[in-house]
Each structure stands twice: as C-alpha cells, then as structure tokens.
Design an enzyme around this catalytic site. Sequence first.
Site: not given
Ligand code: PLP
Length: 422
Positions: A130, A207, A210, A233, A372
């Site tokens: 992401h 990260d 998900q 999430k 993203c």
């Molecule tokens: N990492 C992953 C794999 C994500 O799917 C997301 C959000 O869609 C994020 C990071 C970023 O999360 P946040 O926007 O809640 O900071």
Amino acid sequence: MSTTDAVPFDPQAIRADFPILATVVHGDKPLVYFDNAATTQRPRQVISSLVEAYEQHYANVHRGIHWLSEQSTDLYEEAREAVRRFIHARTQQEVVFTTGATAAINLVARSWGDQQVGAGDEIVLTEMEHHSNIVPWQQLAERTGCTLRFVPITDDGFLILEALDDLLNERTRLVAVTAVSNVLGTVNPVAQIVSRAHAAGARVLVDAAQSVPHAATDVQAWGADFVAFSGHKMLGPSGVGVLYGREELLEAMPPFLGGGSMIRRVTLEGFEPADLPAKFEAGTPPIVPALGLAAAIKYLEQIGMDAIRRHEMQLTARAHEVLEALDGVRLLGPAPEHKAGITSFVVQGIHAHDIAQIMDQHGVAIRAGHHCTMPLHKRLGVAASSRASYYFYNTLEEIDQLGIALRDAQRIFRRGQRRNDG
Ligand code: PLP
C-alpha cells in the site's frame, strides 16, 4: 489471544448488532457492504461505548489530579492492555497509540529510520505494498540517500521469496512488508520473512492493517520488530491505530513528535523524554477512539478470531466460484485458500468505475480504482480494478448478489456495445 470460539457463529445474529447493515439504498435495495478493506462498520456495542465514554468518563488523560481524569486515564490504559492481549505483545510499553497504520509506519520511518538508516543502506519493500508502506520509505530515502529495493511478485500474486534472499545483504536495514495485500488478498508468510530478514541482520516492519482485523495475531510468534494497524478496519472508530514495537527498539528510538505528555522534564535549554509508551504519544491522544477500539476488540474476541477467519474463507471461496463463472472476468491474486476476504477483479471492456457504479445501483458497495497501490496495478498491467472485500457480518447470499450485479453490468455494456457496432 484465544484461539477457541467463544460463541456459535451466526451471521444473522451478528448482523443485528450492526444498525447500518439494515440500510436500504436507492429506494428498495438492501445494502450489501463489500468495502471492508477500506473501513468496516461498527456494532452497537462499539457505538454505545463511545457515547458512554463522552457521557460518563471523559477528561484528558495523564494530566488531571481529579477523579474524572483518573478514571479516563485508567480506561485509556485498559484499552492499551486490551490491544496488548489481542496481538500478544509482551508488555504494554510495546503498544503505542497512533492515529492509524499510516501514522504508525511514518513514526518508524521518522524516528527509527532517521536514527538508523544512512546513505548506502538498503530497505526492502515488496511490489504489493500500500502507498502507506512505500511513500514514508521514499521520503526516508530522500532524507538519507538510502536505496529502496522491491521483492517482486508472481503473476498470480505471491511474493517471490527466493528474490528476497537475493535482495538481503549486509546493507539491508529493514524489510517492510504487508501481512495481507489489500488488493490481491494474498496472505504472506510473515514469520518466514522475519526469520530470513533477521538472519541477514535486518529489522522487520509488518503492515498488518489488513490482517489484525481478520485473523488471530501473535506478534511474538511472527518475531516482528514493528507492527502497524488501524482501529477503523476492525470495528473501531477512525482516528486510532497502533504501533507495536519491540521494547528495546522503542527504548533506543528518539521521540518523533514533540509536545505535551511525551516529556519527563522541559527547561528552556532542552527536554528529557518520558518513558515508553508516552514518549511516542505527544499531545492529547485519541482518548475516546482508543476506548472504542477496546470495545471492538472485546466484540471480536467474543465472536472468536478463528471463526471469523473461517467464515471469511468461505465467503472468498464463494466469490471465486461466482466470479469465475462469468466470461471476461480476471480475478487478481492467488486461489482463495491463499487469500483473506478480498477479491479484486478486472472485467474485459468495462472500466472499474462503471462496474462500481452499476453495482451501487444494486445496493452493492465495492471500491474501484488503484486502492492506494499504483505500483502493484502497474505490475499487473491494469490501470484500475474493482475490489469486493468482506467481513464476518457478510453472508454467502450477499456474494450471490455480487454475481447478479456483475452479470447485469456485463449485460448493459454488451447491449451498448452491440448498439455501437450496429
Ligand atoms: N496498509 C494497508 C495494507 C491498507 O490497506 C491501508 C488502508 O487501506 C493502510 C495501510 C493505511 O491505513 P490507514 O489509512 O488507516 O492509516
């Protein structure tokens, strides 16, 4: 966390806890909410925990010497303990509240990165990250002159682990990898990646935005140095997230943001930082969102993370069946047994945004675009994709609705095509 299921799994009973899932859109279409990878919905239990916090317990934390502030502080620290237990961190000092996964990753890039990474050093990412786990490292590279390297993926969305071994060397300072791809749905072998990276002397950031919401998490079993995820999430409110860091690493890192709460003492000449985790929580933290996250964790624990994972695997398997039965649909990522509850797809001759729009007319909420992950879409050779993403309150019948809506989109576009051709 517990791996036993606390109560029998019943999606209909669960849905009754989520007022928004009873929504009817466009007059008569029951809402089918398939945008859970972007953000999930909240059960009454979480919503009422927020109201209760504001009505009965609200004051600033760690500051007042008054009854209400002490109560608010106790609840905030209990929320930290709930997170610690949920991800199986060793101590509460290892749990830092942030505003989300993005903020948590940026904290590591700024604090640990600026201290530990220099020109000529290397950071290994993957092609499926992401933007939140790419851009902070690109910014670090701009500041320090370090180099970013990327583990490639196979055409069906697996990391090529042999390539990771080739990329790791004595200059590698960090491997930053997603536990689950937010587009492909691929569940990555985190523990294996950590042990390979550690053998090469590199640190690992996971990260877990998900993965933590969807399966039991044990950060110690992973062996990870840093883990980032977001409350919104996983049934919690937006505005709160978590950085887990191994205590000795967090101890050695300088504070990132300066201000109130993160100091032990300030003089006109300088400051002395507070102990963990306050050192990384400058200013007034997300107090009520943290209490909401604790309520979300309690709810998830009652359902049971193993039951959640099992149900989502069934939903993903059905989605593959339904989508694979249609002509001209290309599913991204691996077979369903290697996936979390995410199915992204591309439909021949129809733009992802048009798919999402027609789905919406059927009440089916999906996401369209690059989600993203522009570099991943470039690697897959597509400009955009449609993504349906599930949570444990979704049902197999809703997956069938996805198929009906997609068939309708194809019918509409084929009719338009024939008209144009004629
Ligand atoms: N990492 C992953 C794999 C994500 O799917 C997301 C959000 O869609 C994020 C990071 C970023 O999360 P946040 O926007 O809640 O900071």
